[in-house]
Design a protein around this motif. Sequence first.
Motif, PDB file in Angstrom:
ATOM      1  N   LYS B 129      12.698  91.468  17.552  1.00 16.46           N
ATOM      2  CA  LYS B 129      13.607  91.794  16.447  1.00 16.46           C
ATOM      3  C   LYS B 129      14.138  93.214  16.599  1.00 16.46           C
ATOM      4  CE  LYS B 129      11.995  88.828  12.686  1.00 16.46           C
ATOM      5  NZ  LYS B 129      13.273  88.193  12.435  1.00 16.46           N
ATOM      6  N   ASP B 130      15.263  93.488  15.953  1.00 17.86           N
ATOM      7  CA  ASP B 130      15.785  94.849  15.934  1.00 17.86           C
ATOM      8  C   ASP B 130      14.715  95.794  15.376  1.00 17.86           C
ATOM      9  OD1 ASP B 130      18.145  93.767  16.692  1.00 17.86           O
ATOM     10  OD2 ASP B 130      19.252  94.269  14.877  1.00 17.86           O
ATOM     11  N   VAL B 132      14.111  97.677  12.986  1.00 15.00           N
ATOM     12  CA  VAL B 132      14.381  98.078  11.598  1.00 15.00           C
ATOM     13  C   VAL B 132      13.298  97.495  10.704  1.00 15.00           C
ATOM     14  CG1 VAL B 132      16.882  98.258  11.859  1.00 15.00           C
ATOM     15  CG2 VAL B 132      15.882  96.087  11.208  1.00 15.00           C
ATOM     16  N   LEU B 173      17.204 103.743  12.432  1.00 10.21           N
ATOM     17  CA  LEU B 173      18.406 103.710  13.275  1.00 10.21           C
ATOM     18  C   LEU B 173      19.610 103.460  12.380  1.00 10.21           C
ATOM     19  CD1 LEU B 173      16.752 101.513  15.949  1.00 10.21           C
ATOM     20  CD2 LEU B 173      18.096 103.482  16.616  1.00 10.21           C
ATOM     21  N   PRO B 175      24.056 103.837  12.250  1.00 12.43           N
ATOM     22  CA  PRO B 175      24.150 102.579  11.510  1.00 12.43           C
ATOM     23  C   PRO B 175      23.710 101.368  12.335  1.00 12.43           C
ATOM     24  CG  PRO B 175      26.299 103.167  12.365  1.00 12.43           C
ATOM     25  CD  PRO B 175      25.370 104.270  12.774  1.00 12.43           C
ATOM     26  N   PHE B 176      23.452 101.551  13.618  1.00 11.03           N
ATOM     27  CA  PHE B 176      23.206 100.366  14.439  1.00 11.03           C
ATOM     28  C   PHE B 176      21.820 100.385  15.080  1.00 11.03           C
ATOM     29  CE2 PHE B 176      27.861 101.295  15.173  1.00 11.03           C
ATOM     30  CZ  PHE B 176      28.320 100.373  14.250  1.00 11.03           C
ATOM     31  N   ALA B 177      21.177  99.249  15.072  1.00 10.11           N
ATOM     32  CA  ALA B 177      19.954  99.076  15.851  1.00 10.11           C
ATOM     33  C   ALA B 177      20.223  98.165  17.037  1.00 10.11           C
ATOM     34  CB  ALA B 177      18.854  98.491  14.979  1.00 10.11           C
ATOM     35  N   GLU B 178      21.456  97.744  17.190  1.00 10.51           N
ATOM     36  CA  GLU B 178      21.894  96.984  18.356  1.00 10.51           C
ATOM     37  C   GLU B 178      23.326  97.420  18.631  1.00 10.51           C
ATOM     38  OE1 GLU B 178      21.079  92.685  18.653  1.00 10.51           O
ATOM     39  OE2 GLU B 178      23.182  92.434  19.158  1.00 10.51           O
ATOM     40  N   LEU B 179      23.712  97.462  19.884  1.00 12.12           N
ATOM     41  CA  LEU B 179      25.046  97.957  20.224  1.00 12.12           C
ATOM     42  C   LEU B 179      25.892  96.817  20.772  1.00 12.12           C
ATOM     43  CD1 LEU B 179      23.966 101.274  22.036  1.00 12.12           C
ATOM     44  CD2 LEU B 179      24.335 100.886  19.600  1.00 12.12           C
ATOM     45  N   ASP B 180      27.051  96.655  20.203  1.00 14.31           N
ATOM     46  CA  ASP B 180      27.952  95.594  20.649  1.00 14.31           C
ATOM     47  C   ASP B 180      29.315  96.211  20.940  1.00 14.31           C
ATOM     48  OD1 ASP B 180      29.516  93.404  21.102  1.00 14.31           O
ATOM     49  OD2 ASP B 180      28.802  92.263  19.372  1.00 14.31           O
ATOM     50  N   ASN B 259      13.744 100.052  21.447  1.00  8.39           N
ATOM     51  CA  ASN B 259      14.589  99.185  22.272  1.00  8.39           C
ATOM     52  C   ASN B 259      15.837  98.778  21.490  1.00  8.39           C
ATOM     53  OD1 ASN B 259      12.576  99.329  24.134  1.00  8.39           O
ATOM     54  ND2 ASN B 259      12.042  97.162  24.090  1.00  8.39           N
ATOM     55  N   LEU B 260      16.967  98.987  22.085  1.00  9.27           N
ATOM     56  CA  LEU B 260      18.217  98.535  21.468  1.00  9.27           C
ATOM     57  C   LEU B 260      18.885  97.528  22.404  1.00  9.27           C
ATOM     58  CD1 LEU B 260      18.034 101.814  20.693  1.00  9.27           C
ATOM     59  CD2 LEU B 260      20.189 101.270  19.586  1.00  9.27           C
ATOM     60  N   GLY B 261      19.195  96.387  21.878  1.00 15.28           N
ATOM     61  CA  GLY B 261      19.953  95.422  22.667  1.00 15.28           C
ATOM     62  C   GLY B 261      21.402  95.887  22.784  1.00 15.28           C
TER      63      GLY B 261
END
Lengths: 502, 383
Positions: B129-130, B132, B173, B175-180, B259-261
Amino acid sequence: MTRIRPLPLAGLLFGLATCLCTLAQCGQPGEAAPSAGASLAAAQHPKPTPAGKEQGQEQEQEPNPTVVPERDQLKLLLSGTMSGRLEPCGCASGQLGGLARRMQYIGERRYHDVLLEGGDLVEGNSPLDLEKLFTAVTILANMQHPYDAMGIGEKDLELPYEQWVGYTAGAPFVASDLACDSPDWPGKPFVEKQVRGRAVRIASLTLALPEQYRGEDSRIHLLTPLAGYERAMQGADDDAWRILILQGTDVRARELVPTLQPAPHLVVCCDASYIEPTSRPEMVAGVPIVYPGTRGRILQECTLYRLPKGPRAALELVPLAGSLTVPGGGGDPDVKQVLLAHRNQVKEDGLLQKMARQLPTPNGAGYVGSETCKTCHITAFAAWQISKHSHAWETLQKAEADPKRYGWPVTAYPDCVGCHVVGYREQTGFVSFEETPQLAAVGCERCHGPASEHAMSGGKKRLGLHGGVQGSELCLQCHDYEQSPTFVYGERWPKIAHGLDK
Amino acid sequence: MRGPTCFLLALSLSACGDTPTGATAGAGTPSAASSQVPQPQALSHDFGTIPHGEARQYDYVFDLASIAAPGRRYVPLRAHIDCSCGRTQVLIRNPEGYERVVDGRPDPTNAPEPGDTLLVRLFLDTKTKDAVDLKSAASRGYLLLQPVGDRDGSQRVTWPFLVQFAIDAPVVLRPFAELDFGRVPQSATPTITTTLRGDENHPDIEFGAVTCTSPDITATLEPEQDDFVLRARCRPGQLGNQAAVLQIATNLPGGYSVNLGVKWKVVPDLEAAPLPKLSFRADLGRAQTEAEAATQFLLVVDHDESRPPQFEVRQLVDDAGRDGSAWFAATLVTVPGSSRQQRLFVRSLGGHPADFRGRIVLGKPGAADGPTLSIELVAFHRP
């Protein structure tokens, strides 16, 4: 209903491309799986689980892919029945699945030899289902990573024939046990592709026809499963991989598989009661049977091995999770555009209104709105007013206005509206906020049913629960495992408890 | 769990079964079960708060004797959990403590013997999971049982269980815990910024090296006021969908790393939308009017902003390489309000009363050896 609706420009181009293209087969055999660069979830996912065991035998070790020659391995990505779930509706956090995430995953991996979709792309025969079918076929069959084979389920065939045929032309639909004289029938007896010098032949058995095709003069005829399978495997190389998609239950699969000759190397059973794919194959008569689940929430990675003792399958489950912090993040951006176009098309076509008031109400009465109920049920009305149910329509409006959450017309999308209003699709029920504002939000009659006769009789004609079901079942019509993953009836009921006034 | 709540809960979950509303139930699904089928009460377990990055395991023990009529035996088929980071395994443990995995066949050999213990082993791995915080929430699951002798599955029993847990991530994190990065043209090098800091329980956290599983993503981490700013840059490589994991080391015990996806899709600088293919039907024996050809177009774009946006038609040839410009006119028109996009229109000039298959090659003006964009052209003759 027999006219194919005008397609939007993008649709036209895709549609024409479909007609003109030969079936571009995908998969890049021989390309190594990336050791890194995987998604966060997938990168940390456990190794595939071992193959199932034969009856009376001890657990087998997973075949060692470095020992089994590459030619004797086949990498398949399996998904079961989509049931109209193009993407998670977004009304709860943590929802899995969706075509955008799926196509992103396929694009990232690049190593699949065969992409298989089970069948029943839709779950009804409404105009919305037709729109969904068009969108699903556009994405699965015509975009960057086209599927190799898609089964045809009974629900698919419930759609109007001419439109279904128009939307599915050129897509790799397989229906080995269905025969049709019509030249535009898209169901092929089998599809075949070459993977590392070996043919992969894919058959699919629908096993049943919907009511409208059961007569003697029906344009579609159902063959026996054995005849259908024989037809599909006719002329196949002895050396070919034989893959069978099977619509129907696990019980049916277990009965049927031992009778099939030549035996398939893999059976993909689309039993809709398996909402989640299994992580281990079931071995029946030496054939691995796998269950890929429903709604495309979790993909099933399958490595098929050809060993001296027979075929073996190793499975890995890939939950298609989204990000908690990037709304809509993680999916293929082009697929997201197609999905957005679908949403906008549904609004442009006015499907919300077209699909309203098409069904009878369960008790034959009409909807009157919660304000009428208030006349007698003052306490219950007060309890409802402070519940979230009374704001259900506003919730939808706010979601629509928040571009970070949606960015598409939620209040015009029938699937979303159905759970936020009273009596949508039923006679006298919700049509639109402008036309039937008294039925916007989850009012009294959403659970208790149409109340006109109850009100007219001064309460003598009693109401129960809509459709005469259990309370918990009623809630689950909207609060199901996907849309309300944390819903527990016993915990939620006190939040809307409203007793009896009269 | 207390009486009435427990009853309602069990009722709810057993009513749910594994056949959701709207889904088709095959024969032999739990929803088809008759009224004689037991509706056992839910088992539950609360993991409390799990630090992000850690895994947990719990064994639910199912007492079959509590639901089985005398002489009736059940075969466990499978278990399910509605939680993306949860996995289940159905096991039978014999009195000596040896465990065997159940393979899902409704075969009597898969039924627990007297003295055996039936377990569902639940694994939770929060790494998937993210990073967060997740508030405490219940996830539902069930074990599916089938009586020995039930040939069609109509007597299957759905035995619900619940798992409750929260996740505590040591970092915040925003605003993002995953980067797109979305679509990334080959010439672009987009950057995404997000901030990190320790949460209230880890205010003194220190961050170390930033590494990524893909060479296409580079990142820097710099202190800025109370936070650390992570700047991730994408330098697109291979075309198509891509993913990676960005790892940021910390000084937390156990070697916890954030870890950030990361996801992105590399697209060519020169693109035709929706496809590099244009097809239409027309009477190819005569010239079309402008109005007749108004829908015969696609969009072309050059994402590389270091070049002028214009295209020019280099070639219009059939599959044999013969010039087709006498039969078709290809013209480019800039899209109003979008200076980098142009529409490529194709119009029949007549004189080719047969189907046509060929291609149009676009290039950049004044750059004979520059990049080109090839577009398939298919025109069907329909008199």
